[in-house]
Write an enzyme that holds these catalytic residues in place. Structure first.
Site, mmCIF file in Angstrom:
data_model
loop_
_atom_site.group_PDB
_atom_site.id
_atom_site.type_symbol
_atom_site.label_atom_id
_atom_site.label_comp_id
_atom_site.label_asym_id
_atom_site.label_seq_id
_atom_site.Cartn_x
_atom_site.Cartn_y
_atom_site.Cartn_z
ATOM 1 N N ARG A 2 0.834 -1.202 0.000
ATOM 2 C CA ARG A 2 0.000 0.000 0.000
ATOM 3 C C ARG A 2 0.873 1.259 0.000
ATOM 4 N NH1 ARG A 2 -3.051 -3.552 3.463
ATOM 5 N NH2 ARG A 2 -5.174 -3.851 2.719
ATOM 6 N N THR A 33 -10.397 -5.510 -4.200
ATOM 7 C CA THR A 33 -11.388 -5.746 -3.145
ATOM 8 C C THR A 33 -12.465 -4.675 -3.301
ATOM 9 O OG1 THR A 33 -10.418 -4.275 -1.480
ATOM 10 C CG2 THR A 33 -9.558 -6.527 -1.575
ATOM 11 N N HIS A 53 -3.350 0.668 8.654
ATOM 12 C CA HIS A 53 -4.195 -0.218 7.851
ATOM 13 C C HIS A 53 -3.250 -0.934 6.907
ATOM 14 C CE1 HIS A 53 -7.181 -1.819 5.153
ATOM 15 N NE2 HIS A 53 -6.792 -1.053 4.152
ATOM 16 N N ARG A 89 -12.605 -7.896 9.600
ATOM 17 C CA ARG A 89 -12.046 -9.166 9.107
ATOM 18 C C ARG A 89 -11.604 -10.038 10.284
ATOM 19 N NH1 ARG A 89 -8.708 -6.063 4.321
ATOM 20 N NH2 ARG A 89 -10.060 -6.641 2.565
#
Length: 332
Positions: free
Chosen positions: A106, A248, A193, A169
């Site tokens: 990311r 996603t 994150h 999750r």
């Protein structure tokens, strides 16, 4: 000659349409549209606006949603490349940006997305100076910082979707192991994150019963039941889904609608979301990381002070240092 409409309807007053609960979604990719449909299904807005640079895709997505109006309770769905369509939004959800590629971290995405934000944020501020900004684009913690810096908004109004999904999750996977619905499995993932997120094992419980008290090795390498693998699954899950379907969308869309609901209805629920945590946990830099935050009509009004183990706190500090190392190199 009176029109059919005139014959059917007798008008009583000239109304000026000013939305009271308008939500804008910037970016109509898979994530943006999952956010849009999730928000529509929750009936949170009286108007929804979509913005993107790809005009054909944008118009197609808008029309597709409009054609479902009979089954929704949001009377106005608009779109445009020009940010004037976003005027008077209470909440602006930002999903635009370069998409994470298979195997790409990311953090690798970051400068590509900073350049996109330099265009988006000033336009949002111009048309909705009092809105809350909810940043979803990755790397979300850094881009929330970027949005805060560019917007000039107070920190309570700049929110990153952060670990709301990571924690969801985590609770799902925990529930699968225990045979209990995720709503009844309590556990928090904080920090970044992504790859360096921090599972707070000390707080994991079902019905107030601490799993760590029952099973002191919980989350450690010594654990014969390998509960630590649950956190690894959380970290790996986005990569796995991207590998399988290319991106996603559904879970993050539902997660964003969950946050939007707390804001639009002033619920003051506690969420693990990205906020400016300078001054907490010995962090001295302007970094955004996920901690439990009270979320309502003004955005983030309060932060819950979580008792962390020295190891968890060190982990959080390490995340902050990593993020700051990247942030200080960014070109605004």
């Amino acid at each position: 000659m009176a029109t059919l409409k005139d014959q059917l309807i007798h008008n009583l007053l000239k109304e000026e349409h000013v939305p009271h609960n308008k939500i804008t979604v910037v970016g109509v990719g898979a994530v943006g549209m999952a956010c849009a449909i999730s928000i529509l299904m929750k009936e949170l807005a009286d108007e929804i606006a979509l913005v993107d640079v790809m005009e054909d895709k944008l118009k197609g997505e808008m029309m597709d949603l409009q054609h479902g109006s009979l089954f929704l309770r949001t009377p106005k769905i608009v779109s445009g490349k020009d940010y004037n369509v976003t005027a008077n939004s209470r909440l602006v959800v930002i999903t635009a940006g370069a998409r994470q590629q298979e195997g790409e971290s990311r953090l690798n995405l970051v400068q590509r997305n900073v350049n996109i934000f330099k265009f988006i944020i000033p336009n949002i501020v111009k048309y909705s100076p009092n809105c809350k900004l909810l940043v979803v684009s990755n790397p979300v913690d850094i881009l929330t910082y970027v949005a805060w810096k560019i917007s000039g908004f107070p920190k309570n109004r700049v929110i990153g979707s952060g670990c709301n999904l990571d924690s969801a999750r985590f609770r799902y996977l925990m529930g699968e192991r225990l045979g209990v619905h995720p709503l009844s499995c309590h556990g928090w993932i904080l920090g970044e994150h992504g790859d360096s997120s921090v599972p707070v094992w000390s707080g994991v419980n079902v019905a107030g019963v601490s799993l760590k008290n029952l099973h002191p090795e919980l989350g450690t390498d010594a654990d014969k039941e390998h509960w630590k693998a649950v956190h690894k699954q959380v970290v790996d899950s986005a990569y796995e889904v991207i590998k399988l379907k290319g991106y996603t969308s559904w879970a993050i869309g539902l997660s964003v609608a969950d946050l939007a609901e707390s804001i639009m209805k002033n619920l003051r629920r506690v969420h693990p979301i990205s906020t400016m945590i300078k001054g907490l946990y010995g962090i001295k830099e302007d970094v955004f990381l996920s901690v439990p935050c009270i979320l309502g009509q003004n955005g983030i009004s309060d932060v819950v002070k979580v008792t962390l183990t020295p190891e968890e706190e060190a982990h959080l500090k390490k995340s902050a240092d990593t993020l700051w190392g990247i942030q200080k190199e960014l070109q605004f």
